[in-house]
Design an enzyme around this catalytic site. Sequence first.
Site, PDB file in Angstrom:
ATOM      1  N   LYS A   1      -1.651  12.448 -11.685  1.00 43.51           N
ATOM      2  CA  LYS A   1      -1.401  10.999 -11.658  1.00 43.51           C
ATOM      3  C   LYS A   1      -2.742  10.304 -11.823  1.00 43.51           C
ATOM      4  O   LYS A   1      -3.686  10.586 -11.077  1.00 43.51           O
ATOM      5  CB  LYS A   1      -0.752  10.553 -10.356  1.00 43.51           C
ATOM      6  CG  LYS A   1      -0.554   9.027 -10.334  1.00 43.51           C
ATOM      7  CD  LYS A   1       0.283   8.553  -9.181  1.00 43.51           C
ATOM      8  CE  LYS A   1      -0.539   8.390  -7.933  1.00 43.51           C
ATOM      9  NZ  LYS A   1       0.212   7.683  -6.869  1.00 43.51           N
TER      10      LYS A   1
ATOM     11  N   ARG B   1       7.552   7.697  -3.300  1.00 45.21           N
ATOM     12  CA  ARG B   1       7.083   8.984  -2.763  1.00 45.21           C
ATOM     13  C   ARG B   1       6.271   8.787  -1.491  1.00 45.21           C
ATOM     14  O   ARG B   1       6.253   9.632  -0.592  1.00 45.21           O
ATOM     15  CB  ARG B   1       6.367   9.822  -3.811  1.00 45.21           C
ATOM     16  CG  ARG B   1       5.026   9.311  -4.377  1.00 45.21           C
ATOM     17  CD  ARG B   1       3.900   9.568  -3.422  1.00 45.21           C
ATOM     18  NE  ARG B   1       2.633   9.874  -4.026  1.00 45.21           N
ATOM     19  CZ  ARG B   1       1.466   9.467  -3.549  1.00 45.21           C
ATOM     20  NH1 ARG B   1       1.406   8.647  -2.505  1.00 45.21           N
ATOM     21  NH2 ARG B   1       0.357   9.855  -4.119  1.00 45.21           N
TER      22      ARG B   1
ATOM     23  N   THR C   1      -4.390   4.671   4.792  1.00 38.11           N
ATOM     24  CA  THR C   1      -5.721   5.252   4.608  1.00 38.11           C
ATOM     25  C   THR C   1      -5.681   6.401   3.606  1.00 38.11           C
ATOM     26  O   THR C   1      -5.206   7.487   3.918  1.00 38.11           O
ATOM     27  CB  THR C   1      -6.292   5.710   5.966  1.00 38.11           C
ATOM     28  OG1 THR C   1      -6.387   4.558   6.802  1.00 38.11           O
ATOM     29  CG2 THR C   1      -7.664   6.321   5.809  1.00 38.11           C
TER      30      THR C   1
HETATM   31  P1  NAD Z   1      -1.050  -4.790  -0.867  1.00 40.01           P
HETATM   32  O1  NAD Z   1      -2.326  -5.236  -1.465  1.00 40.01           O
HETATM   33  O2  NAD Z   1       0.226  -5.256  -1.455  1.00 40.01           O
HETATM   34  O3  NAD Z   1      -1.048  -5.157   0.695  1.00 40.01           O
HETATM   35  C1  NAD Z   1      -2.194  -4.921   1.472  1.00 40.01           C
HETATM   36  C2  NAD Z   1      -1.821  -4.974   2.934  1.00 40.01           C
HETATM   37  O4  NAD Z   1      -3.000  -4.721   3.720  1.00 40.01           O
HETATM   38  C3  NAD Z   1      -1.330  -6.354   3.390  1.00 40.01           C
HETATM   39  O5  NAD Z   1      -0.464  -6.174   4.479  1.00 40.01           O
HETATM   40  C4  NAD Z   1      -2.613  -7.030   3.832  1.00 40.01           C
HETATM   41  O6  NAD Z   1      -2.377  -8.107   4.735  1.00 40.01           O
HETATM   42  C5  NAD Z   1      -3.286  -5.877   4.521  1.00 40.01           C
HETATM   43  N1  NAD Z   1      -4.735  -5.995   4.592  1.00 40.01           N
HETATM   44  C6  NAD Z   1      -5.589  -6.289   3.581  1.00 40.01           C
HETATM   45  N2  NAD Z   1      -6.864  -6.264   4.028  1.00 40.01           N
HETATM   46  C7  NAD Z   1      -6.793  -5.934   5.341  1.00 40.01           C
HETATM   47  C8  NAD Z   1      -7.765  -5.750   6.358  1.00 40.01           C
HETATM   48  N3  NAD Z   1      -9.065  -5.879   6.103  1.00 40.01           N
HETATM   49  N4  NAD Z   1      -7.339  -5.421   7.608  1.00 40.01           N
HETATM   50  C9  NAD Z   1      -6.014  -5.286   7.870  1.00 40.01           C
HETATM   51  N5  NAD Z   1      -5.048  -5.444   6.952  1.00 40.01           N
HETATM   52  C10 NAD Z   1      -5.441  -5.772   5.708  1.00 40.01           C
HETATM   53  O7  NAD Z   1      -1.143  -3.193  -0.841  1.00 40.01           O
HETATM   54  P2  NAD Z   1       0.042  -2.127  -0.826  1.00 40.01           P
HETATM   55  O8  NAD Z   1       0.425  -1.782  -2.213  1.00 40.01           O
HETATM   56  O9  NAD Z   1       1.099  -2.553   0.130  1.00 40.01           O
HETATM   57  O10 NAD Z   1      -0.744  -0.858  -0.247  1.00 40.01           O
HETATM   58  C11 NAD Z   1      -1.213  -0.869   1.082  1.00 40.01           C
HETATM   59  C12 NAD Z   1      -2.180   0.275   1.260  1.00 40.01           C
HETATM   60  O11 NAD Z   1      -1.507   1.514   1.103  1.00 40.01           O
HETATM   61  C13 NAD Z   1      -3.328   0.299   0.245  1.00 40.01           C
HETATM   62  O12 NAD Z   1      -4.531   0.471   0.955  1.00 40.01           O
HETATM   63  C14 NAD Z   1      -3.054   1.510  -0.616  1.00 40.01           C
HETATM   64  O13 NAD Z   1      -4.239   2.127  -1.085  1.00 40.01           O
HETATM   65  C15 NAD Z   1      -2.317   2.397   0.365  1.00 40.01           C
HETATM   66  N6  NAD Z   1      -1.449   3.388  -0.264  1.00 40.01           N
HETATM   67  C16 NAD Z   1      -1.420   4.635   0.271  1.00 40.01           C
HETATM   68  C17 NAD Z   1      -0.604   5.591  -0.297  1.00 40.01           C
HETATM   69  C18 NAD Z   1      -0.530   6.963   0.297  1.00 40.01           C
HETATM   70  O14 NAD Z   1       0.069   7.850  -0.298  1.00 40.01           O
HETATM   71  N7  NAD Z   1      -1.046   7.175   1.473  1.00 40.01           N
HETATM   72  C19 NAD Z   1       0.170   5.286  -1.423  1.00 40.01           C
HETATM   73  C20 NAD Z   1       0.147   3.988  -1.911  1.00 40.01           C
HETATM   74  C21 NAD Z   1      -0.664   3.036  -1.323  1.00 40.01           C
END
Ligand code: NAD
Length: 320
Positions: free
Chosen positions: A66, A109, A220
Site C-alpha cells: 500500500k 481495515r 499512533t
Molecule cells: P483526521 O485528520 O480526519 O482527524 C484527526 C483527529 O485527531 C481529529 O479528531 C482531531 O481533532 C484530532 N487531533 C488532531 N490533532 C490533535 C492533537 N494535537 N491532539 C489531539 N487530537 C488531535 O484523521 P483521521 O483520518 O480520522 O485519522 C486519525 C489518525 O489515525 C491519524 O493520525 C492517522 O494517521 C491514524 N490512522 C491510523 C491507522 C492505523 O492503522 N493505526 C489507519 C488510519 C489512520
Amino acid sequence: MWIVPESAITGLVDEQSAFDAIEATFAAMSRQDAYNFPVVREGLGAGRQYGFKSGLDRVGHLLGVKAGGYFPGNAERGIPNHQSTVYLFDPDSGKPTAMVGGNLLTALRTAAASSISIAHLARKDAKVLGMVGAGHQSAFQMRAAVRQRAFERVIGWNLHPEMLSRLAETAAELGLPFDAVSLEELGAQADVIVTITSSFDAILHDAHIRPGTHLACMGTDTKGKQEVDAAILARASVFTDEVAQSISIGEAQHAVAAGLLEEGAIVEIGAVINGTHPGRASAEEITVFDGTGVGLQDLAVASKAVELAVERGLAQEIAF
Ligand code: NAD
C-alpha cells in the site's frame, strides 16, 4: 491486471467481510504464515506523511504494497486527509494483478482491527463505548466497535469540539445515545475506549483509566505520535497487530523507550485468535490493543475487494 477504483469500493467490502479478512490475517501472522516487510514512512513537511506498507502471506497467496499517507490539508480540498492505493502482485511470478483504491479500505481495515480487539479482549458485559477522536476514521471505528458488544451508550471527547457532531451523528445512525464528556468522565464511564487521533502527546492519563477497561489505541502509526500515557501500558496487558511496529511506530514505542514495558511482554492479537494466548485474564485487567496498521491488512481487504468487484462486474481489466 484488475483496476478497482476508489469509486467502486463503497458497498463492496462490508464490516463483516473486513473483520473476517483481517482476523484471518492476524491469525496467519501469528502462525508465521504471513509477515510484513519493514515500513517506509517519510515526513514530507507541513504535517504530510508518505510511505509504503507491504508484506507476503504465503498461505493466503498475497503479495503487495500500500502506497499512501496522510495529508492534513486535504480536508479543505474536500477530500480525506488519508490517501492511499494498494498494488497486488502474484507471489509466484511477481506480475502485478491489481491496483485498488485504498482510502475506504484503510478505514474499514483499521476499524476491523480495533473491533477484532474488542471481540477478543473487552469484557463481555461492556456497555459504554468511549471515543477519543472525531476525525474521518472515527465514524468507521464506532460502526465496527458497536457490532462486538451490546453497547447501550457512546460517549466522546475531541480536542476540537466542533468535530464532535460526527460522533453524535454516527451514534444516532446506530440508534445509540451520545454524550460529549470530559476526559475524566470518559475514563470513569467507558468500558471500551477507542482512540483515533493525530496526537503527539498523551491525551488519556493513567488516573483516567479504571480497572477492566479495554483500550484500542488506533491513531499512533508513526514515530513520535502518542495518545495515551505510557504508565497505562505499564499496568495493562498489551496486545498488538505486530510487535515490531508496536515498539517502533505504535503506542508502545513510548512505554518501551521509558523502560516501563518489555518488548517480550507485548502479545500479538493473532495468538489470542489462534488460542495460543488466553487473552483477558480477569474482569479487572486493563487491556490495551496497539493497532499500528500493518501492510497485510491492506492486502487482505484489497484482495477481497478485487474478488467482489470482479464478481459484480465493477473491476476493469487491463493488459499489462
Ligand atoms: P483526521 O485528520 O480526519 O482527524 C484527526 C483527529 O485527531 C481529529 O479528531 C482531531 O481533532 C484530532 N487531533 C488532531 N490533532 C490533535 C492533537 N494535537 N491532539 C489531539 N487530537 C488531535 O484523521 P483521521 O483520518 O480520522 O485519522 C486519525 C489518525 O489515525 C491519524 O493520525 C492517522 O494517521 C491514524 N490512522 C491510523 C491507522 C492505523 O492503522 N493505526 C489507519 C488510519 C489512520
